[in-house]
Design an enzyme around this catalytic site. Structure first.
Site, PDB file in Angstrom:
ATOM      1  N   GLY A 180      31.830  32.569  45.692  1.00  0.00           N
ATOM      2  CA  GLY A 180      30.657  33.214  45.112  1.00  0.00           C
ATOM      3  C   GLY A 180      31.193  34.325  44.218  1.00  0.00           C
ATOM      4  O   GLY A 180      32.051  35.113  44.646  1.00  0.00           O
ATOM      5  N   LYS A 181      30.720  34.356  42.979  1.00  0.00           N
ATOM      6  CA  LYS A 181      31.315  35.307  42.027  1.00  0.00           C
ATOM      7  C   LYS A 181      31.113  36.754  42.460  1.00  0.00           C
ATOM      8  O   LYS A 181      32.012  37.590  42.333  1.00  0.00           O
ATOM      9  CB  LYS A 181      30.748  35.066  40.630  1.00  0.00           C
ATOM     10  CG  LYS A 181      31.236  33.758  40.063  1.00  0.00           C
ATOM     11  CD  LYS A 181      30.665  33.430  38.718  1.00  0.00           C
ATOM     12  CE  LYS A 181      31.085  32.035  38.307  1.00  0.00           C
ATOM     13  NZ  LYS A 181      32.544  31.853  38.237  1.00  0.00           N
TER      14      LYS A 181
ATOM     15  N   THR B  68      37.404  37.288  27.892  1.00  0.00           N
ATOM     16  CA  THR B  68      38.695  36.945  28.506  1.00  0.00           C
ATOM     17  C   THR B  68      39.198  35.637  27.910  1.00  0.00           C
ATOM     18  O   THR B  68      38.426  34.704  27.675  1.00  0.00           O
ATOM     19  CB  THR B  68      38.604  36.846  30.046  1.00  0.00           C
ATOM     20  OG1 THR B  68      37.738  35.777  30.414  1.00  0.00           O
ATOM     21  CG2 THR B  68      38.124  38.144  30.666  1.00  0.00           C
ATOM     22  N   LEU B  69      40.493  35.601  27.639  1.00  0.00           N
ATOM     23  CA  LEU B  69      41.088  34.491  26.881  1.00  0.00           C
ATOM     24  C   LEU B  69      42.230  33.839  27.653  1.00  0.00           C
ATOM     25  O   LEU B  69      43.215  33.404  27.038  1.00  0.00           O
ATOM     26  CB  LEU B  69      41.625  35.021  25.535  1.00  0.00           C
ATOM     27  CG  LEU B  69      40.604  35.618  24.564  1.00  0.00           C
ATOM     28  CD1 LEU B  69      41.315  36.408  23.462  1.00  0.00           C
ATOM     29  CD2 LEU B  69      39.738  34.535  23.951  1.00  0.00           C
TER      30      LEU B  69
ATOM     31  N   GLY C 232      45.082  36.841  27.274  1.00  0.00           N
ATOM     32  CA  GLY C 232      44.587  38.191  27.597  1.00  0.00           C
ATOM     33  C   GLY C 232      43.107  38.322  27.286  1.00  0.00           C
ATOM     34  O   GLY C 232      42.313  37.499  27.732  1.00  0.00           O
TER      35      GLY C 232
ATOM     36  N   ASP D 148      37.070  36.238  38.088  1.00  0.00           N
ATOM     37  CA  ASP D 148      36.517  37.177  39.084  1.00  0.00           C
ATOM     38  C   ASP D 148      37.535  38.254  39.432  1.00  0.00           C
ATOM     39  O   ASP D 148      37.177  39.425  39.627  1.00  0.00           O
ATOM     40  CB  ASP D 148      36.114  36.422  40.359  1.00  0.00           C
ATOM     41  CG  ASP D 148      34.922  35.502  40.121  1.00  0.00           C
ATOM     42  OD1 ASP D 148      34.175  35.747  39.157  1.00  0.00           O
ATOM     43  OD2 ASP D 148      34.752  34.545  40.891  1.00  0.00           O
TER      44      ASP D 148
ATOM     45  N   SER E 243      47.134  36.817  40.241  1.00  0.00           N
ATOM     46  CA  SER E 243      46.251  35.917  41.008  1.00  0.00           C
ATOM     47  C   SER E 243      46.433  34.455  40.608  1.00  0.00           C
ATOM     48  O   SER E 243      46.273  33.574  41.444  1.00  0.00           O
ATOM     49  CB  SER E 243      44.781  36.330  40.851  1.00  0.00           C
ATOM     50  OG  SER E 243      44.234  35.799  39.661  1.00  0.00           O
TER      51      SER E 243
ATOM     52  N   GLY F  91      44.183  29.202  45.650  1.00  0.00           N
ATOM     53  CA  GLY F  91      42.880  29.600  46.170  1.00  0.00           C
ATOM     54  C   GLY F  91      42.237  30.694  45.334  1.00  0.00           C
ATOM     55  O   GLY F  91      42.762  31.102  44.285  1.00  0.00           O
TER      56      GLY F  91
ATOM     57  N   SER G 241      44.204  34.399  46.653  1.00  0.00           N
ATOM     58  CA  SER G 241      45.224  34.684  45.623  1.00  0.00           C
ATOM     59  C   SER G 241      45.089  36.095  45.051  1.00  0.00           C
ATOM     60  O   SER G 241      45.900  36.501  44.214  1.00  0.00           O
ATOM     61  CB  SER G 241      45.128  33.663  44.484  1.00  0.00           C
ATOM     62  OG  SER G 241      43.967  33.891  43.703  1.00  0.00           O
TER      63      SER G 241
END
Ligand code: ATP
Length: 306
Positions: A41-42, A223-224, A228, A255, A285, A290, A294
């Site tokens: 869940g975000k 976010t890219l 970055g 997230d 991460s 996961g 992570s």
């Protein structure tokens, strides 16, 4: 806890992951090879990330009265997340995401947001104190729109800066949502869905981010992935690159980035400094398996990043 204060309003899910040789076809029953569960869940992911860095995090969300809800609550408590505004309902199960992953890593995912859909505007208003005393409010698109707007309005009324992560994206978001977002933070595919513009080259990313900025947020951070981020505000566009790493599993990178960004902004870092630090943590991460599993904790990070 006395860390930087952050309030996250959003969804909690449990990932139910079955590993299978191949994905089943219509009507077929297959035996899986392995099963695992993960917290997701975000909203929950972003809250957990900020808490792992030492943030004093208040979560606003809703769970079902079931084993998933109990486990999610226990996970929050273990990580020191304030759960005073995590509600329970008898009317739906907790949010779940049954996932099948085949031998090639291809997956099929069903998300049932369940209890998160039942988070009410009254419950958001009951969290006004938690929002008002935070340095940053963070929201995403996994709870009903009106509840997001209510949380953002409360933050604006109380001069609390907001980060809005428009995930999972859908076109046609209300103007008010953009206007109440101090920082609007989508990834590349979300930006494409929201603008209908391609986001492959840096030039395209800049045009699309500027189109989002025109809708009302003060700042857009796109976010890219390994490139970055792109930061766009009234001063123009700046590419904030990151050191590319060989990713093992990028699930939850967005997230991780948003939760870290919220932490560093709440800690008083400047926007570019906070982005640079969040880039570094998201890179850690993607080197672990996961989602929440992570996300690195403060003690696992180079002290210079914190
Ligand atoms: P996901 O949907 O997989 O959770 P996302 O698509 O929302 O992620 P991305 O834009 O792919 O988010 O990545 C978020 C951040 O993670 C990037 O801005 C960057 O800081 C970091 N990141 C992702 N991939 C890499 C990589 N290979 N090397 C270094 N940093 C990375």
């Amino acid at each position: 806890m006395t860390g930087p204060k952050i309030c996250v309003v959003g969804a909690c899910n449990i990932d139910l992951i079955s590993y299978v040789e191949r994905l089943p076809v219509l009507g077929e029953t297959l035996h899986g090879k392995k099963f695992s569960m993960g917290f997701g869940g975000k909203g929950a992911n972003q809250a957990v990330m900020a808490a792992k860095l030492g943030g004093e995090v208040a979560m606003v969300g809703k769970l079902g009265r079931d084993v998933f809800g109990e486990n999610t609550l226990a996970n929050f408590k273990k990580l020191g997340v304030n759960v005073s505004h995590v509600h329970f309902t008898e009317e739906a199960f907790s949010g779940v995401a049954p996932i099948a992953v085949d031998d090639n890593g291809a997956n099929s995912i069903i998300i049932v947001t369940g209890a998160s859909d039942l988070l009410s505007a009254e419950e958001i208003r009951a969290a006004e104190n938690a929002i008002a005393k935070s340095k940053v409010l963070v929201c995403q698109l996994e709870i009903p729109m009106e509840q997001n707007l209510e949380a953002l309005r409360i933050a604006r009324k109380n001069n609390v800066p907001t980060i809005f992560n428009p995930a999972p994206a859908r076109p046609g978001l209300p103007d008010e949502l953009y206007q109440l977002s101090d920082i609007f933070c989508p990834n590349e595919s979300e930006t494409e869905i929201l603008t209908g513009m391609p986001v492959e080259t840096m030039e395209q990313a800049e045009q699309a981010a500027k189109a989002l900025l025109e809708r009302g947020p003060k700042t857009v951070i796109l976010t890219l992935g390994e490139r970055g981020c792109l930061l766009v505000d009234a001063n123009g566009a700046r590419h904030i690159p990151t050191r590319k790493v060989e990713a093992i599993d990028t699930t939850g990178a967005g997230d991780c980035f948003v939760g870290s960004l919220a932490f560093f902004l709440a800690a008083g870092k400047s926007l570019e400094d906070a982005i640079n630090r969040a880039n570094k943590i998201a890179a850690v991460s993607v080197c672990g398996q996961g989602t929440q599993s992570s996300f690195p904790g403060a003690s696992e990070l180079d002290p210079e990043i914190l």
